[in-house]
Scaffold this motif. Structure first.
Motif, PDB file in Angstrom:
ATOM      1  N   MET A  37       0.836  -1.202   0.000  1.00 39.77           N
ATOM      2  CA  MET A  37       0.000   0.000   0.000  1.00 39.77           C
ATOM      3  C   MET A  37       0.874   1.257   0.000  1.00 39.77           C
ATOM      4  N   LYS A  38       1.950   1.245   0.775  1.00 39.69           N
ATOM      5  CA  LYS A  38       2.851   2.404   0.819  1.00 39.69           C
ATOM      6  C   LYS A  38       3.521   2.628  -0.537  1.00 39.69           C
ATOM      7  N   ALA A  39       3.789   1.533  -1.241  1.00 42.95           N
ATOM      8  CA  ALA A  39       4.487   1.633  -2.523  1.00 42.95           C
ATOM      9  C   ALA A  39       3.676   2.423  -3.551  1.00 42.95           C
ATOM     10  N   LYS A  40       2.352   2.411  -3.392  1.00 40.25           N
ATOM     11  CA  LYS A  40       1.498   3.139  -4.338  1.00 40.25           C
ATOM     12  C   LYS A  40       1.708   4.646  -4.263  1.00 40.25           C
ATOM     13  N   LYS A  41       2.239   5.116  -3.123  1.00 39.64           N
ATOM     14  CA  LYS A  41       2.441   6.555  -2.939  1.00 39.64           C
ATOM     15  C   LYS A  41       3.871   6.989  -3.222  1.00 39.64           C
ATOM     16  N   LYS A  42       4.756   6.029  -3.465  1.00 39.81           N
ATOM     17  CA  LYS A  42       6.141   6.383  -3.743  1.00 39.81           C
ATOM     18  C   LYS A  42       6.280   6.893  -5.175  1.00 39.81           C
ATOM     19  N   PRO A  43       7.166   7.864  -5.399  1.00 36.10           N
ATOM     20  CA  PRO A  43       7.239   8.514  -6.722  1.00 36.10           C
ATOM     21  C   PRO A  43       7.907   7.650  -7.780  1.00 36.10           C
ATOM     22  N   ILE A  44       7.351   7.704  -8.985  1.00 35.71           N
ATOM     23  CA  ILE A  44       7.949   7.077 -10.163  1.00 35.71           C
ATOM     24  C   ILE A  44       8.086   8.144 -11.245  1.00 35.71           C
ATOM     25  N   GLN A  45       9.294   8.393 -11.679  1.00 35.96           N
ATOM     26  CA  GLN A  45       9.555   9.365 -12.737  1.00 35.96           C
ATOM     27  C   GLN A  45       9.479   8.671 -14.087  1.00 35.96           C
ATOM     28  N   LYS A  46       8.742   9.260 -15.014  1.00 35.16           N
ATOM     29  CA  LYS A  46       8.618   8.677 -16.356  1.00 35.16           C
ATOM     30  C   LYS A  46       9.526   9.416 -17.326  1.00 35.16           C
ATOM     31  N   LEU A  47      10.277   8.623 -18.075  1.00 35.19           N
ATOM     32  CA  LEU A  47      11.156   9.158 -19.100  1.00 35.19           C
ATOM     33  C   LEU A  47      10.959   8.366 -20.387  1.00 35.19           C
ATOM     34  N   THR A  48      11.502   8.881 -21.465  1.00 39.70           N
ATOM     35  CA  THR A  48      11.513   8.164 -22.735  1.00 39.70           C
ATOM     36  C   THR A  48      12.955   8.046 -23.206  1.00 39.70           C
ATOM     37  N   PRO A  49      13.239   7.130 -24.118  1.00 35.46           N
ATOM     38  CA  PRO A  49      14.600   7.064 -24.659  1.00 35.46           C
ATOM     39  C   PRO A  49      15.052   8.396 -25.255  1.00 35.46           C
ATOM     40  N   ALA A  50      14.096   9.143 -25.826  1.00 34.37           N
ATOM     41  CA  ALA A  50      14.440  10.454 -26.399  1.00 34.37           C
ATOM     42  C   ALA A  50      14.907  11.423 -25.321  1.00 34.37           C
ATOM     43  N   ASP A  51      14.287  11.353 -24.139  1.00 29.91           N
ATOM     44  CA  ASP A  51      14.712  12.217 -23.033  1.00 29.91           C
ATOM     45  C   ASP A  51      16.166  11.959 -22.655  1.00 29.91           C
ATOM     46  N   LEU A  52      16.584  10.704 -22.800  1.00 33.09           N
ATOM     47  CA  LEU A  52      17.944  10.319 -22.437  1.00 33.09           C
ATOM     48  C   LEU A  52      18.907  10.387 -23.617  1.00 33.09           C
ATOM     49  N   GLU A  53      18.354  10.706 -24.781  1.00 37.30           N
ATOM     50  CA  GLU A  53      19.139  10.793 -26.022  1.00 37.30           C
ATOM     51  C   GLU A  53      19.843   9.470 -26.334  1.00 37.30           C
ATOM     52  N   VAL A  54      19.070   8.389 -26.196  1.00 36.95           N
ATOM     53  CA  VAL A  54      19.602   7.064 -26.535  1.00 36.95           C
ATOM     54  C   VAL A  54      18.671   6.396 -27.536  1.00 36.95           C
TER      55      VAL A  54
END
Length: 268
Positions: free
Chosen positions: A208-225
């Motif tokens: 239940m606590k894990a549902k509130k922990k932050p997850i950052q979303k990125l794309t391969p383009a954001d990382l330039e890979v």
């Protein structure tokens, strides 16, 4: 003169969503891959990596500042991140790719992980990941990442001891001849073997606590890979079915059957 403060450890754990280890694998009709419409879970070797990161925090207490997990995969891979967060990680990074995208190869993954590490403002001191994924069994990502970063590496770890004050780690690794002990300065890339630990089950409160922990979303383009595979899979086929054996009533009959099969005795 006051001693300089010891920088707290930041641990990064790359994980992968794979077909569950208990699922019977079936080849696709086009023989270009396997059926993916089955149960998925976290790669077992990556579960060991998450567990080891959490155990390091339990042992070192406040000397571990953060445990961050990262995965590359379709939207459903977020579930795998939540599993790692429920085990004890603090936050996650999801490098999202479309469901239709081909599976990235170790070199592309290593380049994406390098880009993630370079973006971390507080830096990364320790990368812990599974020695291989059970779907492709490549066993290359950790080594490639260490090479790209020009970091030390300790593969197939069965024991890890970290000294934050000395900024060192002692790793016992499994080799063909037995065990090998390494001592290395941080930063370091460690790949985990089966005997390192036994991962815990996440408790309901932690889920239940894990549902509130932050997850950052990125794309391969954001990382330039570019995660486009370099290799092409020509064909995937199931191993031939095993032919049943038979019983013989005497040694003479056994020798006769071996001769029929084209097996001749070796002259000494």
């Amino acid at each position: 003169m006051r001693p300089s403060a010891v920088r707290l450890l930041n641990i990064l754990v790359p994980i992968k969503r794979t077909v569950d280890y208990a699922v019977k694998i079936r080849v696709n009709p086009d023989q270009k891959g396997v059926d993916l419409n089955v149960k998925h879970s976290m790669n077992p070797f990556d579960e060991i990596a998450v567990e080891e990161a959490v155990r390091l925090r339990e042992k070192l207490k406040d000397e571990v500042k953060s445990i961050k997990v990262v995965t590359i995969g379709p939207p459903k891979a977020a579930e795998t991140l939540r599993t790692a967060l429920a085990m004890g990680a603090d936050s996650g990074i999801h490098i999202e790719v479309p469901d239709s995208a081909p599976a990235p190869e170790p070199l592309g993954i290593a380049k994406a992980l390098r880009a993630v590490i370079q973006r971390e403002k507080d830096g990364v001191d320790l990368v812990i990941l599974g020695k291989q994924a059970i779907d492709d069994d490549a066993g290359q990502t950790g080594q490639m990442l260490a090479g790209l970063l020009d970091w030390a590496q300790a593969t197939f770890a069965s024991k890890v001891v970290v000294d934050p004050k000395k900024k060192e780690a002692e790793v016992t690794r499994e080799i063909d001849g037995g065990l090998e002990e390494l001592r290395s300065r941080l930063p370091l890339v460690i790949t985990t073997d089966l005997r390192l630990n036994e991962p815990r089950y996440a408790s309901l409160p932690n889920i239940m606590k894990a549902k509130k922990k932050p997850i950052q979303k990125l794309t391969p383009a954001d990382l330039e890979v570019d995660l486009t595979p370099i290799l092409e899979t020509i064909k995937v086929a199931e191993p031939p079915k095993r032919v049943g054996g038979g019983k013989v009533s005497s040694v003479d009959e056994l020798i006769a059957k071996l001769k029929e099969a084209g097996i001749s005795p070796v002259k000494s």
